[in-house]
Design a protein around this motif. Structure first.
Motif, mmCIF file in Angstrom:
data_model
loop_
_atom_site.group_PDB
_atom_site.id
_atom_site.type_symbol
_atom_site.label_atom_id
_atom_site.label_comp_id
_atom_site.label_asym_id
_atom_site.label_seq_id
_atom_site.Cartn_x
_atom_site.Cartn_y
_atom_site.Cartn_z
ATOM 1 N N PRO A 109 0.839 -1.213 0.000
ATOM 2 C CA PRO A 109 0.000 0.000 0.000
ATOM 3 C C PRO A 109 0.867 1.254 0.000
ATOM 4 C CG PRO A 109 -0.761 -1.583 1.644
ATOM 5 C CD PRO A 109 0.556 -2.080 1.154
ATOM 6 N N ASP A 110 0.298 2.363 -0.405
ATOM 7 C CA ASP A 110 1.060 3.611 -0.532
ATOM 8 C C ASP A 110 1.749 4.019 0.763
ATOM 9 O OD1 ASP A 110 0.601 4.009 -3.213
ATOM 10 O OD2 ASP A 110 -1.207 5.216 -2.916
ATOM 11 N N PHE A 111 1.058 3.864 1.900
ATOM 12 C CA PHE A 111 1.673 4.323 3.140
ATOM 13 C C PHE A 111 2.891 3.484 3.505
ATOM 14 C CE2 PHE A 111 -1.401 1.180 4.712
ATOM 15 C CZ PHE A 111 -0.671 0.497 5.666
ATOM 16 N N MET A 112 2.921 2.223 3.111
ATOM 17 C CA MET A 112 4.097 1.400 3.380
ATOM 18 C C MET A 112 5.267 1.815 2.489
ATOM 19 S SD MET A 112 2.671 -2.464 4.028
ATOM 20 C CE MET A 112 1.479 -2.805 5.326
ATOM 21 N N VAL A 113 4.977 2.144 1.240
ATOM 22 C CA VAL A 113 6.033 2.630 0.354
ATOM 23 C C VAL A 113 6.601 3.938 0.890
ATOM 24 C CG1 VAL A 113 6.580 3.384 -1.994
ATOM 25 C CG2 VAL A 113 4.948 1.519 -1.629
ATOM 26 N N TYR A 171 -8.612 2.643 24.557
ATOM 27 C CA TYR A 171 -7.582 3.689 24.505
ATOM 28 C C TYR A 171 -6.214 3.095 24.197
ATOM 29 C CZ TYR A 171 -5.097 7.959 25.690
ATOM 30 O OH TYR A 171 -4.303 9.084 25.634
ATOM 31 N N ALA A 172 -5.949 1.908 24.717
ATOM 32 C CA ALA A 172 -4.673 1.248 24.420
ATOM 33 C C ALA A 172 -4.566 0.923 22.928
ATOM 34 C CB ALA A 172 -4.544 -0.030 25.249
ATOM 35 N N LEU A 173 -5.653 0.462 22.341
ATOM 36 C CA LEU A 173 -5.653 0.191 20.904
ATOM 37 C C LEU A 173 -5.504 1.474 20.098
ATOM 38 C CD1 LEU A 173 -8.471 -2.520 20.725
ATOM 39 C CD2 LEU A 173 -6.036 -2.863 20.257
ATOM 40 N N LEU A 174 -6.096 2.558 20.583
ATOM 41 C CA LEU A 174 -5.940 3.849 19.922
ATOM 42 C C LEU A 174 -4.471 4.241 19.847
ATOM 43 C CD1 LEU A 174 -7.023 6.670 18.916
ATOM 44 C CD2 LEU A 174 -7.119 7.312 21.333
ATOM 45 N N LEU A 175 -3.767 4.135 20.957
ATOM 46 C CA LEU A 175 -2.356 4.497 20.983
ATOM 47 C C LEU A 175 -1.526 3.563 20.099
ATOM 48 C CD1 LEU A 175 -1.892 5.252 24.802
ATOM 49 C CD2 LEU A 175 -2.278 6.879 22.944
ATOM 50 N N ALA A 176 -1.879 2.284 20.088
ATOM 51 C CA ALA A 176 -1.118 1.327 19.283
ATOM 52 C C ALA A 176 -1.293 1.592 17.796
ATOM 53 C CB ALA A 176 -1.557 -0.100 19.629
ATOM 54 N N PHE A 177 -2.519 1.848 17.359
ATOM 55 C CA PHE A 177 -2.774 2.033 15.938
ATOM 56 C C PHE A 177 -2.281 3.391 15.434
ATOM 57 C CE2 PHE A 177 -5.134 -1.779 16.253
ATOM 58 C CZ PHE A 177 -5.407 -2.224 14.972
ATOM 59 N N PHE A 178 -1.986 4.311 16.325
ATOM 60 C CA PHE A 178 -1.399 5.578 15.912
ATOM 61 C C PHE A 178 0.062 5.418 15.495
ATOM 62 C CE2 PHE A 178 -4.697 8.529 17.642
ATOM 63 C CZ PHE A 178 -4.722 9.390 16.566
ATOM 64 N N ARG A 179 0.704 4.340 15.909
ATOM 65 C CA ARG A 179 2.118 4.131 15.609
ATOM 66 C C ARG A 179 2.302 3.708 14.148
ATOM 67 N NH1 ARG A 179 5.493 2.892 20.041
ATOM 68 N NH2 ARG A 179 6.594 1.415 18.695
ATOM 69 N N ASN A 180 3.247 4.338 13.473
ATOM 70 C CA ASN A 180 3.520 3.999 12.077
ATOM 71 C C ASN A 180 4.074 2.589 11.920
ATOM 72 O OD1 ASN A 180 2.652 6.451 10.972
ATOM 73 N ND2 ASN A 180 4.639 7.421 11.327
ATOM 74 N N ASP A 181 4.823 2.130 12.940
ATOM 75 C CA ASP A 181 5.451 0.814 12.811
ATOM 76 C C ASP A 181 4.488 -0.339 13.076
ATOM 77 O OD1 ASP A 181 5.095 1.181 15.504
ATOM 78 O OD2 ASP A 181 7.203 0.955 16.054
ATOM 79 N N MET A 182 3.211 -0.042 13.333
ATOM 80 C CA MET A 182 2.221 -1.104 13.499
ATOM 81 C C MET A 182 1.813 -1.704 12.159
ATOM 82 S SD MET A 182 1.185 -2.024 16.575
ATOM 83 C CE MET A 182 -0.509 -2.539 16.383
ATOM 84 N N GLY A 183 2.001 -0.940 11.090
ATOM 85 C CA GLY A 183 1.662 -1.438 9.759
ATOM 86 C C GLY A 183 0.208 -1.257 9.369
ATOM 87 N N PHE A 184 -0.479 -0.282 9.995
ATOM 88 C CA PHE A 184 -1.882 -0.026 9.676
ATOM 89 C C PHE A 184 -2.121 1.409 9.227
ATOM 90 C CE2 PHE A 184 -2.102 -3.536 12.794
ATOM 91 C CZ PHE A 184 -2.737 -4.477 12.006
ATOM 92 N N GLY A 185 -1.098 2.076 8.772
ATOM 93 C CA GLY A 185 -1.269 3.425 8.246
ATOM 94 C C GLY A 185 -1.045 4.535 9.232
ATOM 95 N N GLY A 186 -0.799 4.203 10.496
ATOM 96 C CA GLY A 186 -0.505 5.227 11.483
ATOM 97 C C GLY A 186 -1.636 6.223 11.646
ATOM 98 N N ASN A 187 -1.284 7.483 11.825
ATOM 99 C CA ASN A 187 -2.247 8.541 12.088
ATOM 100 C C ASN A 187 -3.214 8.740 10.930
ATOM 101 O OD1 ASN A 187 -3.352 10.832 13.493
ATOM 102 N ND2 ASN A 187 -2.244 12.124 12.048
#
Length: 387
Positions: A109-113, A171-187
């Protein structure tokens, strides 16, 4: 056998609601596709998409009502299950973009590139197939609910403590999915979707099909929820809600009843999220925000918890009002929402549908008692003699 069990669970109100939803699933797309913009009955695509979003919210509120209204579990984390279902669908939609993305990579996906990922993470495998994504829409929220509920219910965590833990999970999942290194597009999350099942996601026909699918899934979920709460299992659920210690004393494994209902509710919320994403066109970590889960509680309370139909009406009414109110007075919307919740708590504790049902039930004995009283007083025989 299963069909007979489900049909026996439908009372008149649920049957009418299901029939109405199925009719909406047919009529609205037809009025959108078969009539021109100049036709008086034409429904514009943007209106249809907006109400499709409302129906996904209604499905989410129904999922919460199943655990809060009938099992007594006030979950402040259902937004997490909704978002996880949305991310599962978003991952499938991102894989369908292929080389049509901004960077033209056929796999990433574009965000990974953009973030210099060299290969697709293992947890993205399989999401190029719709059946796998649909399975994950159910499995991921269901598995999280099972693990969370297994520990919470067997530890006998109840009341406000359980509500706080569910919100902490969100809230814990919110903080985790905000991280770019999670592989879900970050913010930024995931967006710029192109196709779903090979059809252009922006085409009017596809939008109409998504609306119809949402209404049908809402009707199906309402039927399943009604079958659960009107069965013997549902009677035990009400016992758990009203007197958990007594129900446990009677020999029921209360934690098993809670766990099953919590998992089913989480799956319904996941389906709502999966239907939400292609209609809105984006999924990001903001869907995990605790405020979103609190809003779901407000929809359910306004409509009437423990009624099944009430949360559906509440979600549509509140979000419809939000759309109008934020357009006219955007800076006052949060105050209006808070005032609405306080007013409902003080003056309509049973919600709109619950209050109406209570009023009709209170008048029914009076209406039935009047003919009986007339017969006892000899009025009816006198009338017949006069005739």
């Amino acid at each position: 056998m299963i069909t007979a069990f489900v049909l026996r669970s439908l009372d008149r109100r649920i049957s009418v609601a299901v029939a109405l939803l199925l009719a909406v699933a047919i009529v609205v797309p037809v009025l959108n596709l078969a009539t021109g913009p100049s036709h008086p009955l034409h429904i514009p695509t943007y209106i249809m998409a907006l109400f499709g979003k409302y129906l996904t919210y209604a499905l989410l509120a129904l999922a919460l009502d199943l655990v809060w209204g009938f099992c007594g579990i006030l979950s402040l984390g259902h937004g997490a299950f909704f978002a996880l279902g949305g991310y599962a669908m978003g991952m499938y939609l991102m894989r369908q973009i292929g080389s049509r993305g901004v960077y033209g990579d056929p796999v990433l996906p574009d965000f990974m590139v953009f973030l210099n990922w060299k290969e697709l993470p293992w947890f993205w495998y399989g999401f190029d197939q719709f059946w796998f994504a649909a399975l994950m829409v159910l499995a991921v929220p269901g598995l999280l609910a099972f693990v969370f509920g297994w520990f919470a219910f067997r530890s006998r965590v109840n009341g406000v403590y359980l509500s706080i833990i569910t919100q902490a999970m969100t809230y814990a999942l919110l903080l985790a999915f905000f991280r770019n290194d999670m592989g879900f597009g970050g913010n930024n999350g995931m967006t710029d979707f192109k196709d779903i099942l090979g059809f252009n996601i922006q085409a009017d026909g596809t939008r109409a099909s998504l609306f119809a699918a949402t209404a049908i899934f809402l009707a199906l979920s309402l039927t399943i929820a009604s079958a659960i709460v009107r069965s013997k299992f549902g009677k035990v659920l009400v016992g758990v809600r009203d007197a958990e210690s007594r129900t446990r004393f009677l020999g029921y494994r209360v934690e098993n009843f809670k766990l099953f209902t919590f998992v089913v509710s989480a799956m319904m919320a996941g389906i709502a999220g999966a239907l939400y994403v292609p209609q809105v066109g984006i999924i990001n970590p903001g869907e995990f925000a605790p405020a979103n889960s609190i809003e779901v509680v407000i929809w359910t309370a306004v409509g009437g918890r423990g009624t099944l139909i009430g949360p559906i009406i509440g979600a549509i009414l509140v979000n419809g009002g939000k759309t109008i109110f934020t357009g006219l007075f955007p800076e006052f919307w949060l105050f209006a929402l808070g005032g609405l919740f306080v007013a409902v708590t003080l003056f309509l504790p049973n919600g709109v549908v619950g209050t109406i049902a209570h009023y009709l039930a209170s008048r029914k004995p009076v209406a039935e008692a009047a003919p009986a009283a007339a017969r006892e007083d000899g009025i009816e025989p006198k009338i017949q003699a006069a005739e």
